[in-house]
Design an enzyme around this catalytic site. Structure first.
Site, PDB file in Angstrom:
ATOM      1  N   GLU A   1     -11.299   8.120   4.118  1.00 15.68           N
ATOM      2  CA  GLU A   1     -11.832   7.446   2.932  1.00 15.68           C
ATOM      3  C   GLU A   1     -12.746   6.283   3.308  1.00 15.68           C
ATOM      4  OE1 GLU A   1      -8.187   6.675   0.658  1.00 15.68           O
ATOM      5  OE2 GLU A   1      -8.469   8.622  -0.307  1.00 15.68           O
TER       6      GLU A   1
ATOM      7  N   ASP B   1      -1.951  14.126  -2.198  1.00 14.13           N
ATOM      8  CA  ASP B   1      -1.796  12.673  -2.271  1.00 14.13           C
ATOM      9  C   ASP B   1      -0.744  12.239  -3.286  1.00 14.13           C
ATOM     10  OD1 ASP B   1      -2.192  10.025  -1.790  1.00 14.13           O
ATOM     11  OD2 ASP B   1      -4.141   9.895  -2.768  1.00 14.13           O
TER      12      ASP B   1
ATOM     13  N   GLU C   1       1.846   5.090  -7.929  1.00 11.20           N
ATOM     14  CA  GLU C   1       0.414   5.242  -8.205  1.00 11.20           C
ATOM     15  C   GLU C   1       0.110   6.361  -9.205  1.00 11.20           C
ATOM     16  OE1 GLU C   1      -2.002   5.925  -4.741  1.00 11.20           O
ATOM     17  OE2 GLU C   1      -3.803   6.264  -5.926  1.00 11.20           O
TER      18      GLU C   1
HETATM   19  C1  GCU Z   1      -4.782   7.098  -2.034  1.00  9.01           C
HETATM   20  C2  GCU Z   1      -4.906   5.804  -2.767  1.00  9.01           C
HETATM   21  C3  GCU Z   1      -5.702   4.801  -1.991  1.00  9.01           C
HETATM   22  C4  GCU Z   1      -5.125   4.672  -0.576  1.00  9.01           C
HETATM   23  C5  GCU Z   1      -5.046   6.020   0.078  1.00  9.01           C
HETATM   24  C6  GCU Z   1      -4.340   5.994   1.416  1.00  9.01           C
HETATM   25  O1  GCU Z   1      -6.001   7.761  -1.987  1.00  9.01           O
HETATM   26  O2  GCU Z   1      -5.501   6.024  -4.026  1.00  9.01           O
HETATM   27  O3  GCU Z   1      -5.642   3.592  -2.675  1.00  9.01           O
HETATM   28  O4  GCU Z   1      -5.891   3.814   0.186  1.00  9.01           O
HETATM   29  O5  GCU Z   1      -4.322   6.883  -0.726  1.00  9.01           O
HETATM   30  O6  GCU Z   1      -3.202   6.412   1.464  1.00  9.01           O
HETATM   31  O7  GCU Z   1      -4.921   5.595   2.403  1.00  9.01           O
END
Ligand code: GCU
Length: 665
Positions: A273, A352, A380
């Site tokens: 990400e 996730d 979440e």
């Molecule tokens: C999810 C979450 C993010 C987090 C990511 C992770 O995508 O929405 O906020 O950073 O997981 O586990 O790294």
């Protein structure tokens, strides 16, 4: 000064004695130094708990002829690391512990029994932790915000500084009481000031915090910015094979462990990400993890490397790329290449933290690599601590999953505990759900997850019900009728949440970014790889041999079971198959009718939960009662919104009416 936070399950309010007072009047330690930090804290806790609950102040017995009622003794021979045995003979309560952590955990066990009003005279128990590492991961940022936090701001950080106050000690007591022995305090997305946690700017405070934790048997870990060399004035690269980069890290780590000798190591989110990682330099995940691991090894450090590596700039038109495949595809080839102080941390599902998804095939898929399970206690995608969602049943489902990686000892619990392959660097981590709200978790009932994760990580065989019952008795009431009512609310809550949200394992359909409330197509045409693929005929993602082939990442017979729509567990139907609305389910209902029915039921179940809760007025502490009541009201609104949006969406897509003729828009 009055504390602005509650004591949760350690509130130590007056309890019925159940004959327990007799045992805890005089306590003798044998083989332990009562001045050693952990033992001293255990003793302090025993005094605090017993005086609060039973109105007796326990006294320390000397070596003389006294006749102590409770003996805390060392037994490192027949009790395993961090374990303890409690027994009661001839009016003497004996706690035998393998080490100082065992003393602390044993004392908390005694206090738990007193809090639950259970007679100590009846206890004979040997408790040894099932998982060597039992960790909480906090996604706290140094400005005080919390990524995916639903209970206020951070109690670790504020305005770029670390906070070390009494609440931190209470936090340490709380998590130690359920057996947590490792905590990561900062967000896995390490940016800005957090990159500087490994510099002089923060060493003094980090060291101080690590000492507070150490007093409760907890190792402090930090999330690390993989690109730290570039950001902290080192070489202009983070290439794990570059000599200058390696030299920079060597100097850095020597400094870090000199200043913070109690540090356990680091958690790393790399190539994930948008976070930097070894892929940028054409290197593998193993290259990156091993480079750091070799450098921290002389200090006993551990590198926990996350496997949440996937393409987050996908084209929704592309049906071949499957985000679910990514973790396995990115990590399986290097199985065996990771050094022994690296642990791969793997989310429970391949997507996730959805309310329902398959178990990650990487768990157990890896045979020669230390692995750790990651679950999310922070809600979440599961109601954000507004909606009630007791997650222990979900975690147990994951732990009980048979991977078939070996003829025996092949469940996820076996694998991550290290039992399957004999690893000692293994365990479970959870993204924590706490913040600086007075009640720690926003919704008071969400503290059951905060409590339960630790208990489950320590003793995996505990049932979700047992854990719930303990928590209710310690936190809200010991009155059996009240206990039963709340335990039932907790136990049913995950399925209720699932009913009114995304059906049969498909996941998402949430408001983008925020992840609370419905938006069926919110992510459908986005880059995140989280699609439901609904059209006028059906929905679901085809991950079979005819689709993305994801099913082949499992061992047999799981692969074939998921591949065949007839044997695929129905709760995961849409995770594995694209299914026509007219497909007949085992219940005798069509898929579309199941969607309608479950969504109407979900809302009805929330209404029923509210009736139960209203009936508890005056029977649980007033504050908690009011907060929970307000949360339930919001949950009902949310559930209705989900019901109406999901049902209308699928009615409009399919053109098929509800057999019961209920209101759909
Ligand atoms: C999810 C979450 C993010 C987090 C990511 C992770 O995508 O929405 O906020 O950073 O997981 O586990 O790294």
């Amino acid at each position: 000064m009055e504390k602005k936070w509650t004591q949760l399950w350690l509130k130590y309010d007056k309890k019925q004695d159940a004959g327990n007072g007799a045992f805890v009047q005089t306590v003798k330690f044998c083989g332990f130094d009562t001045k050693a930090a952990v033992v001293a804290n255990a003793w302090k806790e025993l005094q605090r708990g017993v005086s609060g609950m039973l109105g007796i102040v326990p006294a320390l017995a000397g070596d003389g002829t006294e006749n102590p009622k409770m003996v805390i003794a060392l037994d490192a021979e027949t009790v395993k690391k961090e374990g303890y045995r409690i027994s009661c003979n001839d009016g003497c309560l004996k706690l035998e512990a393998a080490d100082e952590n065992g003393v602390l955990y044993g004392v908390f066990h005694v206090l738990r029994l007193i809090a639950m009003e259970q007679p100590l005279s009846k206890v004979t128990i040997l408790c040894e932790p099932d998982n060597p590492m039992r960790m909480y991961n906090h996604w706290d940022n140094m400005d005080g915000s919390i990524e995916r936090g639903y209970s206020g701001n951070s109690f670790f950080f504020e305005k770029g500084e670390l906070i070390i106050d009494e609440r931190i000690t209470d936090y340490a007591r709380m998590v130690a009481s359920v057996g947590i022995n490792g905590v990561v305090i900062n967000n896995v997305n390490v940016k800005d000031e957090a990159t500087w946690l490994i510099t002089d700017r923060y060493f003094a405070k980090v060291a101080e915090l690590s000492n507070v934790f150490a007093g409760y048997g907890i190792k402090l870990f930090l999330s690390l910015n993989y690109a730290a060399p570039l950001e902290l004035g080192g070489p202009d690269s983070a290439d794990p094979l570059d000599e200058d980069v390696i030299a920079w890290w060597k100097t850095k780590m020597a400094e870090v462990f000199a200043k913070v000798p109690n540090l356990g190591g680091f958690l790393v989110k790399a190539d994930s990400e948008g976070r930097p990682g070894p892929f940028t330099y054409g290197r593998t995940q193993a290259d990156g993890a091993n480079m750091l691991a070799d450098i921290v090894k002389p200090y006993g450090g551990i590198i926990i490397w996350r496997c949440f590596v996937y393409n987050c700039t996908q084209d929704w038109r592309d049906y071949k790329t499957d985000r679910a495949r990514a973790g396995y595809d990115n990590f399986i080839e290097m199985d065996g290449d990771y050094h022994d102080n690296v642990i791969l941390q793997i989310k429970n599902g391949p997507m996730d933290f959805q309310i329902r998804e398959a178990v990650s095939p990487l768990l157990g898929g890896l045979k020669k690599t230390n692995q750790m399970l990651e679950v999310q206690v922070a809600q979440e995608y599961t109601g954000q601590q507004i909606d009630l969602c007791y997650l222990i049943p979900l975690f147990k489902e994951v732990l009980d999953f048979k991977t078939y990686c070996k003829p025996e000892n092949d469940t996820v619990a076996d694998v991550v505990s290290g039992r399957t392959y004999g690893n000692k660097n293994a365990g479970i981590a959870a993204v924590c759900n706490t913040g600086n709200d007075e009640n720690w978790t926003g919704n008071d009932l969400a503290a059951a997850n905060f409590y339960g994760f630790g208990r489950l990580a320590f003793t995996t065989s505990l049932s979700a019900e047992e854990i719930a019952e303990e928590w209710v008795k310690m936190s809200l009431s010991c009155e059996q009728e009240v206990v039963d009512a709340i335990v039932n609310l907790l136990l049913g809550s995950r399925e209720t949440y699932e009913k009114y949200t995304s059906p049969l394992g498909i996941g998402w359909m949430v408001t983008p970014h925020y992840h609370y409330g419905p938006s069926v197509d919110g992510y459908e045409y986005s880059r995140w790889g989280t699609y439901h693929r609904a059209d006028h005929l059906g929905l679901g993602v085809d991950r079979t041999d005819n689709g993305t082939g994801y099913v082949r990442q499992y061992y047999e017979p799981n692969a074939s079971m998921y591949n065949d729509i007839k044997t695929c567990p129905e709760e995961l139907l849409l995770f594995f198959h694209h299914v026509p609305y007219t497909h007949m389910l085992k219940s005798g209902k069509t898929l579309i009718q199941h969607i309608y029915d479950s969504h109407f039921e979900g809302v009805e179940e929330v209404e029923a939960m509210i009736r139960v809760w209203n009936g508890l007025e005056g029977k649980v502490p007033f504050c908690a009662y009011e907060v929970i009541k307000e949360r339930f009201a919001r949950q009902l609104q949310n559930a209705k919104e989900w019901r109406d949006q999901v049902n209308s969406y699928f009615y409009r897509k399919s053109g098929i009416a509800d057999e019961m003729g209920r209101r759909i828009y």
